[in-house]
Design a protein around this motif. Structure first.
Motif, PDB file in Angstrom:
ATOM      1  N   GLU A  31       0.755   6.390  -6.823  1.00  0.00           N
ATOM      2  CA  GLU A  31       0.348   4.989  -6.951  1.00  0.00           C
ATOM      3  C   GLU A  31       1.110   4.120  -5.956  1.00  0.00           C
ATOM      4  O   GLU A  31       2.112   4.532  -5.368  1.00  0.00           O
ATOM      5  N   SER A  32       0.631   2.903  -5.792  1.00  0.00           N
ATOM      6  CA  SER A  32       1.173   2.028  -4.750  1.00  0.00           C
ATOM      7  C   SER A  32       2.266   1.108  -5.279  1.00  0.00           C
ATOM      8  O   SER A  32       2.347   0.824  -6.483  1.00  0.00           O
ATOM      9  N   ILE A  33       3.090   0.632  -4.353  1.00  0.00           N
ATOM     10  CA  ILE A  33       4.112  -0.352  -4.696  1.00  0.00           C
ATOM     11  C   ILE A  33       3.458  -1.624  -5.227  1.00  0.00           C
ATOM     12  O   ILE A  33       3.964  -2.253  -6.160  1.00  0.00           O
ATOM     13  N   GLY A  34       2.322  -2.001  -4.650  1.00  0.00           N
ATOM     14  CA  GLY A  34       1.642  -3.210  -5.092  1.00  0.00           C
ATOM     15  C   GLY A  34       1.278  -3.160  -6.561  1.00  0.00           C
ATOM     16  O   GLY A  34       1.469  -4.137  -7.297  1.00  0.00           O
ATOM     17  N   GLN A  85      11.762   7.276 -11.857  1.00  0.00           N
ATOM     18  CA  GLN A  85      11.433   5.872 -12.055  1.00  0.00           C
ATOM     19  C   GLN A  85      11.356   5.171 -10.703  1.00  0.00           C
ATOM     20  O   GLN A  85      11.846   5.674  -9.692  1.00  0.00           O
ATOM     21  N   LEU A  86      10.726   4.005 -10.712  1.00  0.00           N
ATOM     22  CA  LEU A  86      10.740   3.107  -9.559  1.00  0.00           C
ATOM     23  C   LEU A  86      11.378   1.808 -10.026  1.00  0.00           C
ATOM     24  O   LEU A  86      10.953   1.228 -11.026  1.00  0.00           O
ATOM     25  N   ALA A 145       2.705  -1.208  -8.824  1.00  0.00           N
ATOM     26  CA  ALA A 145       3.966  -1.184  -9.571  1.00  0.00           C
ATOM     27  C   ALA A 145       4.534  -2.591  -9.720  1.00  0.00           C
ATOM     28  O   ALA A 145       5.013  -2.970 -10.799  1.00  0.00           O
ATOM     29  N   ALA A 146       4.468  -3.384  -8.646  1.00  0.00           N
ATOM     30  CA  ALA A 146       4.975  -4.761  -8.695  1.00  0.00           C
ATOM     31  C   ALA A 146       4.189  -5.588  -9.705  1.00  0.00           C
ATOM     32  O   ALA A 146       4.759  -6.416 -10.429  1.00  0.00           O
ATOM     33  N   GLY A 187       0.790  -1.227   0.000  1.00  0.00           N
ATOM     34  CA  GLY A 187       0.000   0.000   0.000  1.00  0.00           C
ATOM     35  C   GLY A 187       0.821   1.275   0.000  1.00  0.00           C
ATOM     36  O   GLY A 187       0.267   2.368  -0.178  1.00  0.00           O
ATOM     37  N   GLN A 188       2.130   1.169   0.188  1.00  0.00           N
ATOM     38  CA  GLN A 188       2.989   2.349   0.245  1.00  0.00           C
ATOM     39  C   GLN A 188       3.007   3.084  -1.097  1.00  0.00           C
ATOM     40  O   GLN A 188       3.201   2.477  -2.148  1.00  0.00           O
ATOM     41  N   VAL A 189       2.806   4.410  -1.073  1.00  0.00           N
ATOM     42  CA  VAL A 189       2.904   5.181  -2.311  1.00  0.00           C
ATOM     43  C   VAL A 189       4.370   5.280  -2.715  1.00  0.00           C
ATOM     44  O   VAL A 189       5.270   5.271  -1.866  1.00  0.00           O
ATOM     45  N   ILE A 190       4.611   5.388  -4.002  1.00  0.00           N
ATOM     46  CA  ILE A 190       5.980   5.278  -4.508  1.00  0.00           C
ATOM     47  C   ILE A 190       6.739   6.600  -4.511  1.00  0.00           C
ATOM     48  O   ILE A 190       7.916   6.638  -4.863  1.00  0.00           O
ATOM     49  N   GLU A 191       6.077   7.664  -4.096  1.00  0.00           N
ATOM     50  CA  GLU A 191       6.676   9.000  -4.169  1.00  0.00           C
ATOM     51  C   GLU A 191       8.047   9.066  -3.503  1.00  0.00           C
ATOM     52  O   GLU A 191       8.999   9.637  -4.053  1.00  0.00           O
ATOM     53  N   ASP A 192       8.173   8.470  -2.312  1.00  0.00           N
ATOM     54  CA  ASP A 192       9.431   8.551  -1.566  1.00  0.00           C
ATOM     55  C   ASP A 192      10.480   7.557  -2.054  1.00  0.00           C
ATOM     56  O   ASP A 192      11.617   7.565  -1.576  1.00  0.00           O
TER      57      ASP A 192
END
Length: 406
Positions: free
Chosen positions: A95-98, A125-126, A100-101, A19-24
């Motif tokens: 958006e979330s890490i989930g 980028q992530l 993105a994965a 659920g972590q947002v990817i901003e950081d």
């Protein structure tokens, strides 16, 4: 031995990560122009250690080239990025890490572009490596340690694709492109008939052979005048400093090793035998979406199309429920989906799945198919046949875990 309880605990612990947002977690993206030649892209990839580079068109669409894409170029000095790049989805910083994965797994990428939510310009980028770092940081911060309940042999991909030491680099390149993989262990047969891994070739290693002579590894000992670079023996370009880990090491140790060694893989090794390989994708797969509550069942790489996504969930759930009725020893099921290629609006998928019991792992990988429903029907039949053969066999049960001989 992994259990349903441990599987559910892992899913729960990773909830905050998904659920972590990817901003950081945003990093600098490698952007190139669409008219740049592949030879220059390879140079940029090797210089920046970037597995992917991105091209943003004037209409804001984004294409991606990864190292495997550049391997298909017939002439790196004339082909341009726009001819071999593939259009990919992008992310916004909220958006979330989930999610993105899911996209990384579906498109077999190690990085995704992040765009500004207003003007849609690429702002970063992530990467999958950054996700691994965040998972490890979360485990350390929350003091999560699964001890020996989730170990390397639970994470690894056991079916290794390998080549021989005298196989040509061209052969390795073709395998990587065909199977969409970046790591090829080199296996040599010893005098006593055993297979020993003596090195590994990566897509990055092969890219180096396509550059001018001074870029080739010194131990290759060959020049352009003697032989074409792709005719080199795999042995000459292999990295012999293998990153290995014991099959009984914990998930925390696996991630820590890959990060500290700055490696994209870890070979799971016991004595002289290599049992499997763990890559970033194997760890990222732990962030899959849970689709069944009675039995821990997860999917990573759900298609973007809502109809196809729901079809995958429904078919996989029904398959697991059916198998559970005839084989209640199932403790976990995982499904991975990736796009093999795209023809017009049609996508061809490769779908693989693992069914874990206390005693062994059952595996399935689809053939090249466009029909998702047919793939899952074949998957169900394959698992039923495997379980049936196991039940009728008089052989001793084979543990999915490694048990050292006394």
């Amino acid at each position: 031995m992994i259990s349903q309880e441990v599987s559910r605990q892992l899913y729960s612990h990773l909830k905050d990560v998904r659920g972590q947002v990817i901003e950081d977690l945003m990093e600098k993206a490698t952007l190139v122009k669409e008219d740049i030649h592949v030879s220059k892209i390879i140079g940029i990839m090797l210089k920046d250690n970037s597995h992917e580079v991105f091209v943003q068109h004037p209409d804001k669409t984004i294409i991606c080239l990864n190292m495997r894409d550049t391997l298909v170029a017939r002439d790196i000095n004339t082909m341009k990025a726009s001819t071999i790049g593939k259009r990919i989805p992008s992310l916004t910083s909220k958006e979330s890490i989930g999610n993105a994965a899911r996209i990384m797994s579906l498109h077999r990428l190690r990085a995704l572009p992040i765009v500004d939510g207003k003007n849609h310009e690429v702002i970063g980028q992530l990467s999958s490596k950054r996700i691994l770092q965040y998972i490890f940081e979360t485990f350390v911060k929350k003091k999560i340690n699964f001890d020996k309940r989730i170990i390397a042999s639970d994470l690894m991909t056991p079916e290794l694709v390998t080549i021989g030491p005298e196989d040509k680099v061209a052969t390795a390149r073709n395998i990587m492109v065909k199977d969409m993989i970046d790591h090829l262990p080199i296996v040599e047969q010893t005098k006593d008939g055993k297979n020993m891994v003596i090195g590994i070739l990566t897509s990055s290693d092969i890219l180096k052979t396509l550059m001018p002579s001074d870029r080739i590894a010194r131990d290759a000992l060959i020049s352009d005048h003697e032989q074409h670079r792709l005719e080199l023996a795999a042995r000459g370009l292999a990295d012999k400093n293998l990153i290995t880990i014991s099959p009984n090491e914990t998930i925390n140790s696996v991630i820590d090793l890959m990060l500290k060694s700055n490696s994209t893989y870890a070979l799971v090794k016991s004595m002289d035998s290599v049992l499997g390989i763990i890559t970033f994708r194997d760890v990222i797969a732990l962030l899959g979406e849970q689709v069944e509550s009675e039995i821990p069942a997860y999917i990573i790489g759900l298609p973007e199309d809502p109809f196809e996504a729901e079809l995958v969930k429904s078919k996989f759930t029904n398959t697991i429920k059916l198998l559970y009725k005839i084989f209640p020893e199932i403790v976990e099921a995982r499904c991975k989906i990736k796009i093999k290629d795209v023809t017009g609006e049609r996508k061809r998928y490769e779908i693989s799945a693992n069914i874990i019991s206390p005693y062994r792992r059952y595996t399935y990988t689809s053939k090249n198919e466009y029909d998702i429903a047919r793939i899952f029907d074949e998957m169900s039949d394959s698992f039923k046949n495997q379980i049936s053969r196991k039940k009728s066999s008089d052989k001793q049960r084979e543990s999915v875990r490694f048990s050292p001989k006394e």
